[in-house]
Write a protein that holds these residues in place. Structure first.
Motif, PDB file in Angstrom:
ATOM      1  N   TYR A  23       0.830  -1.209   0.000  1.00  0.00           N
ATOM      2  CA  TYR A  23       0.000   0.000   0.000  1.00  0.00           C
ATOM      3  C   TYR A  23       0.864   1.258   0.000  1.00  0.00           C
ATOM      4  CZ  TYR A  23      -4.092  -2.901   0.971  1.00  0.00           C
ATOM      5  OH  TYR A  23      -5.088  -3.827   0.882  1.00  0.00           O
ATOM      6  N   HIS A  26       1.833   2.329  -3.449  1.00  0.00           N
ATOM      7  CA  HIS A  26       0.739   3.016  -4.151  1.00  0.00           C
ATOM      8  C   HIS A  26       0.653   4.480  -3.705  1.00  0.00           C
ATOM      9  CE1 HIS A  26      -1.231  -0.481  -6.091  1.00  0.00           C
ATOM     10  NE2 HIS A  26      -0.749  -1.153  -5.064  1.00  0.00           N
ATOM     11  N   SER A  66      -7.941   3.908 -13.058  1.00  0.00           N
ATOM     12  CA  SER A  66      -6.751   3.061 -13.217  1.00  0.00           C
ATOM     13  C   SER A  66      -6.939   1.713 -12.525  1.00  0.00           C
ATOM     14  CB  SER A  66      -5.517   3.762 -12.652  1.00  0.00           C
ATOM     15  OG  SER A  66      -5.213   4.927 -13.391  1.00  0.00           O
ATOM     16  N   TYR A  67      -7.406   1.750 -11.274  1.00  0.00           N
ATOM     17  CA  TYR A  67      -7.580   0.505 -10.524  1.00  0.00           C
ATOM     18  C   TYR A  67      -8.744  -0.321 -11.068  1.00  0.00           C
ATOM     19  CZ  TYR A  67      -4.179   2.185  -7.121  1.00  0.00           C
ATOM     20  OH  TYR A  67      -3.034   2.619  -6.514  1.00  0.00           O
ATOM     21  N   TYR A  71      -7.479  -4.000 -11.978  1.00  0.00           N
ATOM     22  CA  TYR A  71      -7.888  -5.102 -11.108  1.00  0.00           C
ATOM     23  C   TYR A  71      -9.236  -5.722 -11.474  1.00  0.00           C
ATOM     24  CZ  TYR A  71      -3.995  -3.640  -8.185  1.00  0.00           C
ATOM     25  OH  TYR A  71      -2.746  -3.336  -7.725  1.00  0.00           O
ATOM     26  N   THR A 146      -1.198   1.188 -15.806  1.00  0.00           N
ATOM     27  CA  THR A 146      -1.333  -0.214 -16.217  1.00  0.00           C
ATOM     28  C   THR A 146      -0.002  -0.792 -16.664  1.00  0.00           C
ATOM     29  OG1 THR A 146      -3.619   0.206 -16.925  1.00  0.00           O
ATOM     30  CG2 THR A 146      -2.544  -1.793 -17.757  1.00  0.00           C
ATOM     31  N   LYS A 149       1.989  -1.721 -13.663  1.00  0.00           N
ATOM     32  CA  LYS A 149       1.464  -2.949 -13.046  1.00  0.00           C
ATOM     33  C   LYS A 149       1.869  -4.180 -13.856  1.00  0.00           C
ATOM     34  CE  LYS A 149      -1.275  -5.362 -10.280  1.00  0.00           C
ATOM     35  NZ  LYS A 149      -1.330  -6.665 -10.935  1.00  0.00           N
TER      36      LYS A 149
END
Length: 363
Positions: A23, A26, A66-67, A71, A146, A149
């Motif tokens: 976390y 992030h 984005s998340y 995800y 992205t 990630k």
């Protein structure tokens, strides 16, 4: 074994700690991104208050989109090859984002929602050009997040694959090491059994030497590398056991030269080569048998040469001597797994009714 258990713990620790996104990562990423973006637009418009306000509106949208993409959309659609559905949802999400951002900016910050746009469009409201530019800008942010990630996921999976390969090699080496001891003891116990059947007085001596070998195996095989001198002492003990078994029918010539101190070798690597001479040579012969062993160390290399008489039965039947069964195949595999190819050379051949094994090994 203790060393192997510690190695497993180390590999697990490496796997769990490498390329792990927490976390805090992030928070740091978005904080840095927010600061840079605020400086960028504040300097462009010479209005840092406006830049902070618009970024406070825009960044929650950036993060949510984005998340949502990383995800939810990608695992559900991209990884399942549903590209049309994925593209459609992304475009709809960008359009919803556009409406939310436009209205929040218009009512909370300024009616001029696009100050960086053409002067003639100032105050025109939700125009097509504004929509395209805003959606492309949002797509850039989502793509950037992205990409990060995907890169981290690839690094983590690559690290896991590398760790898995190391585990497989470690497991295979463990198996090969453990395979040496049962194979070795099987033949030695057969020798003791033969002596006890004959009620030989040599049986206690054989048992005593065997206990010494067991002590060596108990501690030596726990280590990745063992002192070369200890390995040679083990070989000499093994040969003494076989001398008792074969008496005068066995002629063994041993030569040892060079500096053996501070030289290391994989434990129980040489013993199977000696054992092979007795298993496939001496034990099959009828009559006199001859085994020659030459061990020398020079320039950080061990030169280990061993030869034995090819069994008469094999010569008469013209059967090619086998490459050694479990013993030699085990040695070959352990060399492949434990040493670089440039650090060893193993040569197995027959010449003048003798079976030869020549090993050159960096120690």
């Amino acid at each position: 074994m203790y060393i192997n258990d510690k190695l497993d713990e180390l590999l697990k620790a490496e796997s769990s700690q490498q390329y792990r996104i927490t976390y805090m990562h992030h928070i740091i990423f978005w904080a840095i991104y927010f600061a840079l973006n605020t400086l960028r637009w504040g300097s462009m418009h010479d209005d840092f208050e406006y830049s902070i306000k618009t970024n406070l509106i825009g960044f929650p949208i950036h993060i949510a989109l984005s998340y949502f993409n990383i995800y939810f959309l990608m695992p559900k659609y991209v990884y399942k090859r549903k590209y049309i559905t994925y593209t459609t949802i992304v475009l709809l999400s960008l359009f919803v984002m556009l409406l939310v951002k436009y209205n929040l900016t218009y009512y909370l910050v300024s009616t001029n929602v696009w100050p960086e746009g053409p002067a003639e469009l100032a105050g025109e409201g939700l125009t097509l050009n504004y929509a395209i530019q805003t959606m492309l800008g949002e797509l850039y942010v989502v793509s950037f997040a992205t990409a990060i990630k995907i890169t981290v996921d690839w690094l983590r999976e690559n690290s896991k694959l590398h760790d898995l390969e190391k585990r497989q090699l470690t497991t295979e080496l463990k198996f090969l090491r453990s395979q040496v001891s049962p194979h070795f003891f099987f033949n030695t116990l057969n020798n003791i059994y033969s002596l006890t059947l004959e009620k030989s007085d040599k049986a206690p001596e054989v048992i005593l030497k065997l206990s010494g070998l067991m002590r060596y195996l108990l501690y030596a095989t726990r280590k990745r590398k063992q002192d070369l001198k200890s390995e040679i002492d083990c070989i000499q003990n093994y040969i003494d056991l076989e001398r008792i078994r074969f008496n005068d029918s066995l002629q063994i010539d041993i030569g040892i030269s060079g500096d053996l101190e501070n030289k290391m070798i994989a434990p129980m690597l040489l013993v199977p080569l000696i054992e092979n001479c007795f298993k496939h040579g001496a034990s099959k012969n009828i009559g006199d048998m001859h085994i020659t062993i030459d061990i020398s160390v020079a320039d950080d290399f061990l030169y280990f040469n061993v030869s034995n008489t090819i069994p008469v039965s094999d010569r008469e039947s013209k059967v090619a001597t086998r490459s050694g069964g479990i013993g030699l195949s085990n040695v070959k595999k352990r060399l492949e797994l434990g040493y670089d190819s440039k650090d060893y050379d193993l040569d197995i051949f027959e010449k003048e009714n003798m079976f030869h094994v020549d090993l050159k090994l960096k120690v």
